[in-house]
Design an enzyme around this catalytic site. Structure first.
Site, PDB file in Angstrom:
ATOM      1  N   ASP A  10      -6.116  -2.186   4.444  1.00  0.00           N
ATOM      2  CA  ASP A  10      -5.962  -1.266   3.944  1.00  0.00           C
ATOM      3  C   ASP A  10      -6.616  -1.532   2.238  1.00  0.00           C
ATOM      4  O   ASP A  10      -7.006  -2.732   2.042  1.00  0.00           O
ATOM      5  CB  ASP A  10      -4.583  -0.725   3.513  1.00  0.00           C
ATOM      6  N   SER A  11      -6.676  -0.281   1.585  1.00  0.00           N
ATOM      7  CA  SER A  11      -7.400  -0.442   0.036  1.00  0.00           C
ATOM      8  C   SER A  11      -6.464  -1.214  -0.796  1.00  0.00           C
ATOM      9  O   SER A  11      -6.953  -1.606  -1.768  1.00  0.00           O
ATOM     10  CB  SER A  11      -7.659   0.863  -0.467  1.00  0.00           C
ATOM     11  N   CYS A  73      -5.881   2.370   6.413  1.00  0.00           N
ATOM     12  CA  CYS A  73      -6.427   3.339   5.222  1.00  0.00           C
ATOM     13  C   CYS A  73      -7.078   4.719   5.926  1.00  0.00           C
ATOM     14  O   CYS A  73      -8.153   4.580   6.701  1.00  0.00           O
ATOM     15  CB  CYS A  73      -7.277   2.635   4.602  1.00  0.00           C
ATOM     16  N   GLU A 152       3.053   4.847  -6.317  1.00  0.00           N
ATOM     17  CA  GLU A 152       2.907   3.181  -6.598  1.00  0.00           C
ATOM     18  C   GLU A 152       3.983   3.168  -7.760  1.00  0.00           C
ATOM     19  O   GLU A 152       4.453   2.102  -7.921  1.00  0.00           O
ATOM     20  CB  GLU A 152       1.492   3.039  -6.966  1.00  0.00           C
ATOM     21  N   CYS A 184      -2.716  10.026   4.398  1.00  0.00           N
ATOM     22  CA  CYS A 184      -3.005   8.863   3.439  1.00  0.00           C
ATOM     23  C   CYS A 184      -1.658   8.065   3.620  1.00  0.00           C
ATOM     24  O   CYS A 184      -0.830   8.480   3.952  1.00  0.00           O
ATOM     25  CB  CYS A 184      -2.828   9.543   2.015  1.00  0.00           C
ATOM     26  N   HIS A 186       0.282   6.505   1.648  1.00  0.00           N
ATOM     27  CA  HIS A 186       1.287   6.513   0.515  1.00  0.00           C
ATOM     28  C   HIS A 186       2.169   7.887   0.713  1.00  0.00           C
ATOM     29  O   HIS A 186       3.401   7.870   0.629  1.00  0.00           O
ATOM     30  CB  HIS A 186       0.653   6.568  -0.774  1.00  0.00           C
TER      31      HIS A 186
HETATM   32  N1  DGL Z   1      -5.158   3.867   1.440  1.00  0.00           N
HETATM   33  C1  DGL Z   1      -5.770   4.955   0.874  1.00  0.00           C
HETATM   34  C2  DGL Z   1      -5.649   6.196   2.135  1.00  0.00           C
HETATM   35  O1  DGL Z   1      -5.081   6.127   2.893  1.00  0.00           O
HETATM   36  C3  DGL Z   1      -5.026   5.491  -0.259  1.00  0.00           C
HETATM   37  C4  DGL Z   1      -5.256   4.667  -1.511  1.00  0.00           C
HETATM   38  C5  DGL Z   1      -6.568   4.661  -2.146  1.00  0.00           C
HETATM   39  O2  DGL Z   1      -7.254   5.755  -2.524  1.00  0.00           O
HETATM   40  O3  DGL Z   1      -7.168   3.749  -1.747  1.00  0.00           O
HETATM   41  O4  DGL Z   1      -6.579   6.989   2.047  1.00  0.00           O
END
Ligand code: DGL
Length: 264
Positions: A10-11, A73, A152, A184, A186
């Site tokens: 993931d990012s 992600c 976060e 997303c 989160h």
């Molecule tokens: N993990 C990213 C997503 O699911 C969210 C956080 C980011 O912008 O990197 O799109």
């Protein structure tokens, strides 16, 4: 072959919502997680940059001899996966198709909402996938960039969160969608407030759950399911393992130890 780990990336930290689901549905599998905390967020970056980062993250996971890569992600799944997927031998699974399929299945009136980062929404990935499955579907999309920092910071409820959710979700409500894809990593943590704003009858599709099911199906069909393993996890991040360790429990539902720093 069966004993090799599943790679998940993931990012940043949000992909732990996917790790949680994979652990729940596949408790015997070993998992290597990589969170690109040095370069997060991806959701506001250009496609070219997201593609470059994604290739580097995949190459990092391949060093651990993973048998499958799961892209947690949504931004990477939308923007990079269609371009890079076929350049690797290992199966790479993203969150878009499983989430879209489930939404089409769940929606009664075929009016579906999609929320995600700016990059995910800009890519039209969910929209295209849904329309491919159900051409008559009406898809209403909405970027919700403030949701990531709220989660976060541990802000899941309260007046501020509720007001922001109401502002973002008003166009979806006005469009009478009966199903919303949480597009997303989160957003599953904001389910209660999203449900409150959208109303109890709206179905929320958690892409983390759906992708874990898809991983299970692919491993089963390839004869790669590990049914006897101990289900160990190893976590790597590209920056600030202390920060990751301190809030990981929020996403994973349990504390994480031994987070390693890695360079991609
Ligand atoms: N993990 C990213 C997503 O699911 C969210 C956080 C980011 O912008 O990197 O799109």
């Amino acid at each position: 072959m069966k004993n090799r780990p599943i790679g998940i990336f993931d990012s940043g930290i949000g992909g732990l919502t996917v790790v949680k689901e994979v652990m729940r549905q596949l408790p015997s599998e070993d998992i290597i997680y990589f969170g690109d905390t040095a370069r997060v967020p991806y959701g506001i970056k250009s496609n070219e940059t997201v593609i470059r980062f994604s290739i580097e993250n995949i190459l990092f996971l391949l060093k651990s001899n993973v048998k499958l890569i799961c892209v947690a992600c949504n931004t990477v799944s939308s923007v990079a996966l269609p371009v890079i997927k076929n350049h690797f031998k290992v199966p790479i699974v993203g969150v878009i198709s499983p989430g879209a399929r489930e939404a089409v299945y769940a929606s009664q009136n075929k009016r579906i909402g999609v929320i995600g980062t700016r990059a995910t929404i800009r890519s039209c990935a969910y929209e295209n996938e849904i329309k491919g499955l159900e051409p008559a579907a009406v898809v209403k999309v909405q970027a919700c960039p403030l949701f990531v920092p709220l989660v976060e910071e541990g802000w899941f409820e309260g007046g501020v969160v509720r007001s922001i959710a109401e502002a973002y979700l008003a166009p979806l409500k006005a469009s009478r969608v009966d199903t919303v894809i949480l597009g997303c990593t989160h957003y599953p943590l904001l389910k209660p407030v999203i449900k409150k704003v959208m109303g109890d009858n709206t179905v929320l599709i958690d892409s983390a759950k759906q992708v874990a099911t898809e991983v299970k199906e692919i491993l089963a069909s390839e004869g790669l399911l590990n049914k006897q393993g101990r289900g160990k996890q190893k976590f790597y991040v590209s920056d600030n393992p202390e920060w990751f360790t301190s809030i990981a429990g929020r996403f994973l539902g349990k504390d994480v130890k031994n987070v390693n720093k890695a360079t991609v």
